[in-house]
Write an enzyme that holds these catalytic residues in place. Structure first.
Site, PDB file in Angstrom:
ATOM      1  N   CYS A   1      -2.038  21.137  -9.843  1.00 29.89           N
ATOM      2  CA  CYS A   1      -0.840  21.566 -10.427  1.00 29.89           C
ATOM      3  C   CYS A   1      -0.519  21.028 -11.687  1.00 29.89           C
ATOM      4  CB  CYS A   1       0.076  21.416  -9.461  1.00 29.89           C
ATOM      5  SG  CYS A   1       1.774  21.950 -10.023  1.00 29.89           S
TER       6      CYS A   1
ATOM      7  N   CYS B   1      -1.560  26.649 -16.097  1.00 29.63           N
ATOM      8  CA  CYS B   1      -1.099  26.460 -14.625  1.00 29.63           C
ATOM      9  C   CYS B   1      -2.126  26.740 -13.803  1.00 29.63           C
ATOM     10  CB  CYS B   1       0.143  27.482 -14.764  1.00 29.63           C
ATOM     11  SG  CYS B   1       0.655  27.909 -12.978  1.00 29.63           S
TER      12      CYS B   1
HETATM   13  N1  DGL Z   1       0.364  25.839 -10.064  1.00 32.81           N
HETATM   14  C1  DGL Z   1       1.604  25.123 -10.684  1.00 32.81           C
HETATM   15  C2  DGL Z   1       1.024  24.546 -12.022  1.00 32.81           C
HETATM   16  O1  DGL Z   1      -0.214  24.540 -12.379  1.00 32.81           O
HETATM   17  C3  DGL Z   1       2.757  25.178 -10.483  1.00 32.81           C
HETATM   18  C4  DGL Z   1       3.551  26.550 -10.581  1.00 32.81           C
HETATM   19  C5  DGL Z   1       4.973  26.241 -10.215  1.00 32.81           C
HETATM   20  O2  DGL Z   1       5.147  26.047  -9.114  1.00 32.81           O
HETATM   21  O3  DGL Z   1       5.813  26.694 -10.834  1.00 32.81           O
HETATM   22  O4  DGL Z   1       1.724  24.365 -12.900  1.00 32.81           O
END
Ligand code: DGL
Length: 267
Positions: A78, A188
């Site tokens: 993430c 993301c």
């Molecule tokens: N998958 C996430 C990232 O890479 C998190 C997105 C979120 O929960 O806002 O930023």
């Protein structure tokens, strides 16, 4: 029960929801023998509009549970949790922690126009980590950062192909296209799940940069360095935990691994 050898211990991966499965897919591709535990914090998604303190707290809570399960390394699958909590987590734990950052450096290297765009959550877009990356690598080139609130929620809700998602994407992409970007960073881990929708809107000439594969390679290097690679020939087991029921998680897991999963719940 016989104690597991260090190399047989699982690798923990976590994300606010289903996005980190795009990283798990890359890990599985180059490290098929590894046992994996994936934790999706869907009850607390999105992380992108939460405070740094909140994200640190959730990330620590998840890492504690992974460590209780004796993982040998943790992948923060993430970008938002990396920006908010990677340094904090590395101060708390001694095991290898592999994090992910937007692919600004490879995107700048690919760009001919000298203008690139970064799509990210609000938290990542405003993070010091991203600012540092831009300062370190941009030079004369231009990096336009576009925060994309609302996208993760739509992806989590299974609306990747909806008109609402298309409209929101258009709204975020048009200013970048007007500014002449020729390369776009998907900053993301949820966004690779809408890669084709983004590509359709920006056209084939614009290159999209993802970072799941480099994260998997970094994990491989770190395991190798610490003599933790699992060298068995058998395919690894994958366990999935989620803090909220998510049909999307089950569908995507099956698409990626070809196997069905019934995620275990965690708080
Ligand atoms: N998958 C996430 C990232 O890479 C998190 C997105 C979120 O929960 O806002 O930023």
């Amino acid at each position: 029960m016989a104690k597991l050898k260090d190399t047989e211990r699982a690798i923990g991966l976590f994300d606010s929801g289903i996005g980190g499965l795009t990283v798990l897919e890359c890990v599985q591709e180059i490290l098929p023998a590894e046992n994996l535990i994936y934790m999706a914090d869907s009850a607390h998604a999105p992380y992108g509009d939460k405070t740094v303190e909140y994200i640190c707290e959730r990330s620590q809570h998840i890492c504690d549970q992974l460590i209780d399960r004796e993982v040998k390394a943790i992948v923060i699958a993430c970008n938002t949790a990396t920006a908010a909590a990677a340094s904090f987590l590395r101060e708390q734990y001694t095991l290898p922690i592999i994090a992910m950052e937007p692919g600004v450096k490879p995107a700048l290297a690919l760009s001919s126009s000298g203008v690139i765009g970064v799509l990210a959550t609000v938290e990542t877009a405003h993070s010091k980590q991203l600012d540092d990356l831009v300062k370190r690598y941009a030079g004369e080139q231009q990096v336009l950062i576009q925060a994309c609130p609302g996208l993760v929620e739509l992806i989590e809700a299974g609306e990747s192909n909806s008109e609402k998602t298309r409209e929101l994407l258009k709204h975020y992409l048009q200013p970048l296209l007007d500014a002449g970007v020729d390369t776009l960073v998907l900053g993301c881990s949820h966004y690779p799940l809408i890669h084709s929708q983004i590509q359709a809107l920006v056209g084939e000439k614009i290159q999209l940069v993802e970072t799941g594969a480099p994260v998997a390679r970094e994990l491989q290097r770190r395991l190798q360095k610490n003599n933790l690679l699992n060298n068995t020939k058998d395919p690894g087991q994958i366990k999935v935990l989620s803090s909220a029921p998510s049909a999307q998680l089950e569908v995507l897991f099956e698409q990626i691994t070809g196997a069905k999963v019934l995620p275990e719940r965690f708080e």
